[in-house]
Design a protein around this motif. Structure first.
Motif, PDB file in Angstrom:
ATOM      1  N   GLY B 575       0.842  -1.191   0.000  1.00 35.89           N
ATOM      2  CA  GLY B 575       0.000   0.000   0.000  1.00 35.89           C
ATOM      3  C   GLY B 575       0.873   1.234   0.000  1.00 35.89           C
ATOM      4  N   ARG B 576       0.225   2.393   0.065  1.00 40.00           N
ATOM      5  CA  ARG B 576       1.002   3.621   0.004  1.00 40.00           C
ATOM      6  C   ARG B 576       1.843   3.754   1.263  1.00 40.00           C
ATOM      7  NH1 ARG B 576      -0.802   8.850   0.489  1.00 40.00           N
ATOM      8  NH2 ARG B 576      -2.892   8.043   0.861  1.00 40.00           N
ATOM      9  N   GLY B 577       3.164   3.899   1.075  1.00 40.34           N
ATOM     10  CA  GLY B 577       4.056   4.024   2.218  1.00 40.34           C
ATOM     11  C   GLY B 577       4.280   2.722   2.968  1.00 40.34           C
ATOM     12  N   GLY B 578       3.645   1.646   2.528  1.00 45.88           N
ATOM     13  CA  GLY B 578       3.828   0.348   3.192  1.00 45.88           C
ATOM     14  C   GLY B 578       2.700   0.074   4.171  1.00 45.88           C
ATOM     15  N   SER B 579       2.569  -1.193   4.527  1.00 45.32           N
ATOM     16  CA  SER B 579       1.477  -1.571   5.425  1.00 45.32           C
ATOM     17  C   SER B 579       1.935  -1.506   6.867  1.00 45.32           C
ATOM     18  CB  SER B 579       1.017  -2.987   5.107  1.00 45.32           C
ATOM     19  OG  SER B 579       1.982  -3.891   5.566  1.00 45.32           O
ATOM     20  N   SER B 580       1.006  -1.316   7.769  1.00 49.59           N
ATOM     21  CA  SER B 580       1.373  -1.299   9.182  1.00 49.59           C
ATOM     22  C   SER B 580       0.963  -2.592   9.867  1.00 49.59           C
ATOM     23  CB  SER B 580       0.714  -0.111   9.877  1.00 49.59           C
ATOM     24  OG  SER B 580      -0.669  -0.146   9.629  1.00 49.59           O
ATOM     25  N   ASN B 581       0.221  -3.440   9.173  1.00 48.45           N
ATOM     26  CA  ASN B 581      -0.205  -4.710   9.750  1.00 48.45           C
ATOM     27  C   ASN B 581       0.120  -5.839   8.784  1.00 48.45           C
ATOM     28  OD1 ASN B 581      -2.112  -2.391  10.223  1.00 48.45           O
ATOM     29  ND2 ASN B 581      -2.675  -3.722  11.907  1.00 48.45           N
ATOM     30  N   PRO B 582       0.527  -6.978   9.295  1.00 45.69           N
ATOM     31  CA  PRO B 582       0.784  -8.084   8.366  1.00 45.69           C
ATOM     32  C   PRO B 582      -0.513  -8.598   7.746  1.00 45.69           C
ATOM     33  CG  PRO B 582       1.067  -8.800  10.643  1.00 45.69           C
ATOM     34  CD  PRO B 582       0.820  -7.335  10.688  1.00 45.69           C
ATOM     35  N   TRP B 583      -0.449  -8.946   6.482  1.00 43.68           N
ATOM     36  CA  TRP B 583      -1.608  -9.553   5.834  1.00 43.68           C
ATOM     37  C   TRP B 583      -1.702 -11.016   6.245  1.00 43.68           C
ATOM     38  CZ3 TRP B 583      -5.843  -8.183   3.251  1.00 43.68           C
ATOM     39  CH2 TRP B 583      -6.534  -9.181   2.561  1.00 43.68           C
ATOM     40  N   ARG B 584      -0.548 -11.639   6.269  1.00 42.43           N
ATOM     41  CA  ARG B 584      -0.494 -13.015   6.742  1.00 42.43           C
ATOM     42  C   ARG B 584       0.666 -13.118   7.711  1.00 42.43           C
ATOM     43  NH1 ARG B 584      -1.650 -17.237   8.870  1.00 42.43           N
ATOM     44  NH2 ARG B 584      -1.355 -19.314   8.038  1.00 42.43           N
ATOM     45  N   TYR B 585       0.418 -13.804   8.803  1.00 44.48           N
ATOM     46  CA  TYR B 585       1.440 -13.973   9.821  1.00 44.48           C
ATOM     47  C   TYR B 585       1.342 -15.420  10.268  1.00 44.48           C
ATOM     48  CZ  TYR B 585       3.231 -13.753  14.618  1.00 44.48           C
ATOM     49  OH  TYR B 585       3.896 -13.996  15.790  1.00 44.48           O
ATOM     50  N   HIS B 586       2.333 -16.202   9.885  1.00 42.89           N
ATOM     51  CA  HIS B 586       2.268 -17.622  10.203  1.00 42.89           C
ATOM     52  C   HIS B 586       3.508 -18.030  10.965  1.00 42.89           C
ATOM     53  CE1 HIS B 586       1.729 -21.917   9.840  1.00 42.89           C
ATOM     54  NE2 HIS B 586       2.917 -22.023   9.287  1.00 42.89           N
ATOM     55  N   VAL B 587       3.319 -18.906  11.923  1.00 42.65           N
ATOM     56  CA  VAL B 587       4.450 -19.385  12.701  1.00 42.65           C
ATOM     57  C   VAL B 587       4.679 -20.850  12.371  1.00 42.65           C
ATOM     58  CG1 VAL B 587       5.404 -19.652  14.984  1.00 42.65           C
ATOM     59  CG2 VAL B 587       3.779 -17.831  14.545  1.00 42.65           C
ATOM     60  N   ARG B 588       5.874 -21.144  11.914  1.00 43.45           N
ATOM     61  CA  ARG B 588       6.251 -22.538  11.702  1.00 43.45           C
ATOM     62  C   ARG B 588       6.791 -23.023  13.041  1.00 43.45           C
ATOM     63  NH1 ARG B 588       9.667 -26.673  12.264  1.00 43.45           N
ATOM     64  NH2 ARG B 588      10.052 -27.895  10.402  1.00 43.45           N
ATOM     65  N   ALA B 589       5.951 -23.715  13.768  1.00 44.64           N
ATOM     66  CA  ALA B 589       6.295 -24.022  15.148  1.00 44.64           C
ATOM     67  C   ALA B 589       6.963 -25.384  15.234  1.00 44.64           C
ATOM     68  CB  ALA B 589       5.035 -24.017  15.994  1.00 44.64           C
ATOM     69  N   PRO B 590       8.208 -25.437  15.719  1.00 40.23           N
ATOM     70  CA  PRO B 590       8.879 -26.729  15.807  1.00 40.23           C
ATOM     71  C   PRO B 590       8.146 -27.712  16.721  1.00 40.23           C
ATOM     72  CG  PRO B 590      10.143 -25.006  16.895  1.00 40.23           C
ATOM     73  CD  PRO B 590       9.068 -24.337  16.125  1.00 40.23           C
ATOM     74  N   SER B 591       7.581 -27.225  17.809  1.00 43.74           N
ATOM     75  CA  SER B 591       6.892 -28.151  18.719  1.00 43.74           C
ATOM     76  C   SER B 591       5.716 -28.828  18.033  1.00 43.74           C
ATOM     77  CB  SER B 591       6.342 -27.411  19.931  1.00 43.74           C
ATOM     78  OG  SER B 591       7.358 -26.817  20.645  1.00 43.74           O
ATOM     79  N   PHE B 592       5.091 -28.110  17.133  1.00 46.34           N
ATOM     80  CA  PHE B 592       3.919 -28.646  16.437  1.00 46.34           C
ATOM     81  C   PHE B 592       4.350 -29.703  15.429  1.00 46.34           C
ATOM     82  CE2 PHE B 592       0.955 -27.831  12.743  1.00 46.34           C
ATOM     83  CZ  PHE B 592      -0.134 -28.477  13.296  1.00 46.34           C
ATOM     84  N   ILE B 593       5.311 -29.342  14.595  1.00 43.02           N
ATOM     85  CA  ILE B 593       5.678 -30.239  13.512  1.00 43.02           C
ATOM     86  C   ILE B 593       6.469 -31.438  14.035  1.00 43.02           C
ATOM     87  CG2 ILE B 593       6.936 -30.339  11.320  1.00 43.02           C
ATOM     88  CD1 ILE B 593       6.040 -27.385  10.997  1.00 43.02           C
ATOM     89  N   ASN B 594       7.215 -31.232  15.128  1.00 46.29           N
ATOM     90  CA  ASN B 594       7.951 -32.356  15.695  1.00 46.29           C
ATOM     91  C   ASN B 594       7.031 -33.446  16.219  1.00 46.29           C
ATOM     92  OD1 ASN B 594      10.383 -31.272  15.123  1.00 46.29           O
ATOM     93  ND2 ASN B 594      10.935 -30.733  17.219  1.00 46.29           N
ATOM     94  N   LEU B 595       5.769 -33.141  16.385  1.00 49.33           N
ATOM     95  CA  LEU B 595       4.855 -34.174  16.856  1.00 49.33           C
ATOM     96  C   LEU B 595       4.398 -35.082  15.723  1.00 49.33           C
ATOM     97  CD1 LEU B 595       2.690 -32.185  19.371  1.00 49.33           C
ATOM     98  CD2 LEU B 595       4.136 -34.128  19.887  1.00 49.33           C
ATOM     99  N   THR B 596       4.647 -34.678  14.483  1.00 47.63           N
ATOM    100  CA  THR B 596       4.205 -35.508  13.367  1.00 47.63           C
ATOM    101  C   THR B 596       4.747 -36.932  13.472  1.00 47.63           C
ATOM    102  OG1 THR B 596       4.475 -33.448  12.129  1.00 47.63           O
ATOM    103  CG2 THR B 596       3.737 -35.355  10.892  1.00 47.63           C
ATOM    104  N   PRO B 597       6.040 -37.132  13.757  1.00 47.88           N
ATOM    105  CA  PRO B 597       6.510 -38.517  13.867  1.00 47.88           C
ATOM    106  C   PRO B 597       6.238 -39.177  15.212  1.00 47.88           C
ATOM    107  CG  PRO B 597       8.366 -37.032  14.072  1.00 47.88           C
ATOM    108  CD  PRO B 597       7.175 -36.175  13.811  1.00 47.88           C
ATOM    109  N   MET B 598       5.496 -38.532  16.088  1.00 51.07           N
ATOM    110  CA  MET B 598       5.272 -39.086  17.430  1.00 51.07           C
ATOM    111  C   MET B 598       4.673 -40.489  17.360  1.00 51.07           C
ATOM    112  SD  MET B 598       5.365 -38.406  20.743  1.00 51.07           S
ATOM    113  CE  MET B 598       4.834 -39.454  22.081  1.00 51.07           C
ATOM    114  N   GLY B 599       3.673 -40.663  16.505  1.00 52.22           N
ATOM    115  CA  GLY B 599       3.039 -41.973  16.395  1.00 52.22           C
ATOM    116  C   GLY B 599       4.028 -43.025  15.933  1.00 52.22           C
ATOM    117  N   LEU B 600       4.827 -42.631  14.946  1.00 51.41           N
ATOM    118  CA  LEU B 600       5.826 -43.541  14.401  1.00 51.41           C
ATOM    119  C   LEU B 600       6.852 -43.944  15.454  1.00 51.41           C
ATOM    120  CD1 LEU B 600       7.048 -44.589  11.572  1.00 51.41           C
ATOM    121  CD2 LEU B 600       8.568 -42.638  11.808  1.00 51.41           C
TER     122      LEU B 600
END
Ligand code: SF4
Lengths: 294, 626
Positions: B575-600
């Motif tokens: 936007g003009r002069g840049g945005s002041s809020n993120p449009w998308r803000y995502h966290v790649r959380a290691p604790s979350f993804i590390n649980l994927t192999p938990m079952g295995l």
């Protein structure tokens, strides 16, 4: 207030000389409270960031065992105190209420931190309950995000003070000393959104209204800032009209009555309240009579 | 440009990002195109060819590690949904970013679970929060919210019950300050209209069986749940969300055959506090304290990843000053101190889980308290430091560290900061680590409990997008600080901790080595702090803008945090002069993804090992559920 032995031994009751310094006289309530406030076992129950500070409070530097919070128990059946340490989500409040119902009485709830007290920084979130007091009765609120261990200790000591003030003779402010049945808190249900069974009546009315394409009951538009200013001017003229309108509106959402398992509880509570009021009145008149005599 | 026909595998494997993209375009000319939006990188892949292209990216080009997969809703900016993937090579180097777009109505993108198992939970999250369907996903169910929740809350047109405005600062608070709060308008906090025939009993019924049904791991749950079936000794065991060893409000549903676990399904979302939705309403600066509350054990590390991502975006614009050397040095010091806190905490609570109840933890917490005192003196808060800023820091180190808490057993009163740090880095922390090793590393019981338990092979670890000590404990020497360096790490001398066995003990060893390496880094930081004494932490000597304007574009900032690779995907709408809020803000959380192999990792072990395995992954629920 803790029991002070020297204090207790100094009594105006006649004590035989050979028993002096061996007899302490106190009230049953005081003795009972003394035992209870010094063995409050908290439930080992961490919800979010605040739980880390709770653990820090339990560990050696702060050590809440010093104050009688001896040991944390993982099962609700052995716990006296539920420290709600963190953000309460809609998904989690269901087990929390269940856990609370499983705790034996007397039981207390301490809301630790901004989240448990009122939603905190995450209040606007779609999965966040804005404060555990929407579901459970809270005894002590500890502000902070997270509260420091000192603050938590202070809150816990405040709870002990609260217990000191309770009396077995006074069934009205300590429900478990009364005679009524133990009332389990209704466990919320996860539907399209979280549903408090106590609000079911209202929800049904809303749903019907929506089906008939009417305005939602229970939703209320607050006036905008400019309207507020205008309203303030208006209230200055017609004293309190605007605020009266708002509180009337809110009153129409009292809990459902009739054919409802909680009506009974409601009645019991009401009876207790009336009894307490009567007692208070008697006490007050007696006191004023005494004052007059003097 | 390399012609695919001429390139033998090993050459292709080492292609630069640009050449890799060229290779993809020549191999799939009609399915792959450059992402030409300003400030964006990588390629756009046609959804119908996504799996094929992903295979080429993994097998031909060697991008074997899928770091992040997330959805973006471009409502009003193209009106499409987009899945964004960041793939890396475990041998190091930058990201190959590829994206697939789909309609907003009934969005569908083929699942990549068959290519990278690490996409599993992340795709479920995208389904849950954005409503994107992933044909080919083996178990596409809601993961953070519960089955039956109304709508997909991260979509831009979904409004929460306490909705006020799209973006902060809200008009009624600032600058006039006529605050009236949204909950007063909506007393019961509802944004749902219920169907008139709503029935509580029916709702109560479903939630439990849903979870058990979602096990879907080849076990006949119906039969096991049948109370009359005495001939079988299989059982369904529920652990959590209230359980002393799930490290918070985490839940696992396991099926056991006698004492042996046959399958395990993690159930999460009990601490899903809508970090990302709130983050997209916040201004950029607002989000810093929120990142503290992700992995609340190491808030400094969380700050670092986020400011890196936003700085990366800001550097696309004209007015941007990179942080000074002193600022970088302080950042690294803070992050390493929080890594020490994190690992001490992780090891301590892992020991809790395998039976050394609380005694070791108490020793480690003691050292943690010392570090937290330092954080409190510098940043003002023990845990939630909120310390880093875009292009700088909240403040420089104070000259003296004073005790803020007046406790009788406080050992610190009033110290010179450098003296305090020197003592801590050279004496106290190494002493604690020595003590820890002396008590544990050769401890008979610990060896017995942890060797050969919870094994995850290196290939699986990569394919399941495991990160941090979980990945390095499986023999993959992948540490973002070395593989894709940031800040002043390239000039620091330290080794990447790695162990080959892939069991609980290996993860413990990795953590201990990392503790020592962190001390090594800190020892190099101290002289750098002394040398830059008196220099500013801000490039032009004064604090950066309170509300930075960020130009159009996307950025993925990642750091090696205590729990693993922590990434922030931030999109600015410009936007003009840049945005002041993120449009998308995502966290790649290691604790979350590390649980994927938990079952295995769990099947085949005993019930008592499960809590240990979970402890050895080291999760924190604030980050898992966000
Ligand atoms: S009050 Fe603050 S520290 Fe406590 S749970 Fe909420 S966000 Fe976390």
């Amino acid at each position: 207030m803790d029991l002070n032995l020297q204090e207790l031994e100094r009594t105006e009751f006649p004590v035989p000389a050979e028993l002096e310094n061996n007899i302490a006289i106190t009230s049953l309530s005081q003795l009972y409270n003394w035992g209870r406030r010094n063995s409050m076992w908290p439930m080992l129950f961490g919800l979010a960031c605040c739980a880390i500070e709770m653990i820090a409070t339990a560990s050696s530097r702060f050590d809440f065992s010093r104050f009688g919070f001896e040991v944390m128990r993982a099962t609700p059946r052995q716990a006296d105190l539920m420290i709600v340490s963190g953000t309460v989500t809609k998904k989690m409040v269901v087990p929390i209420v269940r856990l609370y119902n499983q705790m034996p009485e007397p039981k207390y709830v301490l809301a630790m931190g901004a989240c448990a007290s009122g939603g905190g920084p995450f209040k606007e979130g779609y999965n966040v309950v804005s404060g555990i007091d929407k579901y459970l009765p809270v005894d002590v609120y500890v502000p902070g995000c997270p509260p420091t261990p000192q603050a938590l200790l202070f809150g816990m000591i405040a709870l002990q003070r609260k217990i000191d003030g309770q009396s077995i003779a006074n069934g009205d402010d300590v429900p478990w000393y009364g005679i009524g049945p133990a009332e389990p808190t209704p466990v919320p249900v996860l539907g399209p959104d979280i549903i408090d069974p106590r609000q079911m009546d209202m929800i049904r009315r809303q749903a019907e209204a929506a089906a008939e394409d009417m305005a939602m009951v229970g939703q209320r538009e607050l006036p905008s800032a400019t309207q507020l200013v205008a309203a303030k001017v208006a209230t200055a003229e017609t004293t309190g009209a605007a605020s009266a309108a708002i509180s009337d509106d809110a009153l129409s959402f009292v809990l459902p009555t009739g054919g409802n398992p909680w009506t009974e509880a409601e009645e019991i509570r009401e009876k207790r309240r009336l009894r307490a009021l009567a007692r208070k009145a008697v006490r007050a008149s007696r006191r004023s009579a005494e004052a007059e005599e003097e | 440009m390399v012609s695919p026909a001429l390139a033998p595998d090993d050459v292709v494997n080492a292609l630069s990002i640009e050449d890799s993209i060229a290779y993809l375009k020549s191999k799939h000319p009609d399915a792959v195109a450059d992402d030409e939006r300003e400030g964006y990188s990588g390629v756009l892949v046609q959804a119908s060819k996504l799996v094929e292209v992903a295979r080429a990216i993994r097998d031909d080009l060697g991008f074997d590690y899928l770091s992040s997969a997330t959805a973006v809703d471009y409502l009003g900016a193209g009106d499409h949904m987009e899945m964004v993937y960041h793939a890396y090579r475990t041998s190091g180097g930058g990201a190959l970013v590829f994206k697939a777009q789909t309609e907003r109505e009934d969005p569908e993108i083929p699942s990549l679970v068959r290519v990278w198992r690490g996409a599993d939970f992340q795709e479920r999250e995208a389904w849950d929060l954005y409503g994107i369907k992933f044909p080919g996903h083996p178990n596409l169910r809601r993961i953070l919210m519960w089955e039956g929740f109304h709508g997909h809350p991260m979509r831009k047109d979904w409004r929460e019950a306490y909705y006020e405005e799209e973006q902060k600062p809200f008009d009624n608070r600032w600058p006039g300050g006529h605050a009236h709060r949204s909950e007063e308008k909506n007393v019961f906090g509802k944004n749902v209209t219920y169907p008139p025939d709503i029935d509580l009993n029916r709702l109560m019924d479903t939630s439990e069986s849903e979870v058990y049904a979602s096990l879907g791991l080849g076990v006949d749950v119906e039969r096991i749940l049948d109370k009359d079936g005495f001939e079988t000794n299989e059982l369904v065991v529920n652990m959590g969300p209230h359980h002393p060893s799930t490290h918070g409000v985490f839940r696992m549903v396991l099926t056991v055959d006698g004492e042996t676990v046959t399958s395990l399904e993690p159930v999460m979302g009990y601490l899903h506090r809508n970090h990302e939705k709130i983050g997209e309403r916040n201004t950029y600066l607002h989000n810093i304290p929120f990142t503290d509350r992700l992995d609340y054990i190491s808030s400094m590390g969380n700050n670092h990843g986020y400011v890196l991502a936003v700085e990366q975006l800001m550097s696309l614009g004209r007015k941007y000053n990179p942080p000074t050397y002193r600022c970088e040095a302080i950042r690294v010091m803070m992050v390493e101190l929080s890594r020490i806190v994190n690992h001490l905490w992780a090891i301590g609570f892992w020991l809790n889980d395998i039976g050394a109840f609380f005694t070791p933890v108490l020793y480690f917490i003691q050292e943690r308290e010392r570090i937290l005192d330092f954080f409190e003196a510098v940043a003002g808060s023990r845990m939630m430091c909120n310390y880093m800023r875009f292009g700088g820091l909240f403040g420089d180190l104070p000259e003296r560290i004073k005790s803020v808490s007046n406790l009788t057993n406080d050992r610190i009163r009033d110290y010179n900061t450098m003296q305090f740090l020197t003592e801590m880095v050279n004496e106290r922390i190494p002493r604690t680590i020595d003590e820890l090793e002396q008590l544990l590393t050769q401890n008979e019981i610990l060896l017995e409990r942890s060797i050969g338990v919870g094994i995850l092979s290196g290939d699986d670890a990569i394919n399941y997008s495991a990160a941090g000590p979980l990945l390095r404990g499986s023999g993959v020497a992948y540490d973002v600080r070395r593989a894709d360096p940031y800040s002043i790490y390239p000039e620091l001398d330290f080794d990447v901790a790695v162990e080959q066995d892939g069991d609980m003990y290996a993860r413990y060893r990795v953590r201990v080595t990392e503790l020592r390496e962190s001390v090594r880094i800190l020892k190099q930081i101290l002289p750098r702090l002394e040398a830059t004494e008196g220099e500013s932490i801000w490039a032009d000597g004064k604090p950066g803008a309170y509300a930075p304007r960020v130009p159009f574009g996307e950025a993925y900032g990642r750091v090696e945090n205590g729990k693993g690779e922590l990434g922030y995907y931030v999109v600015s709408a410009g936007g003009r002069g840049g945005s002041s809020n993120p449009w998308r803000y995502h966290v790649r959380a290691p604790s979350f993804i590390n649980l994927t192999p938990m079952g295995l990792m769990s099947s085949g072990y005993k019930v008592a090992d499960i809590v240990g395995i979970l402890g050895s992954i080291d999760i924190v629920l604030g980050e898992t559920d966000r």
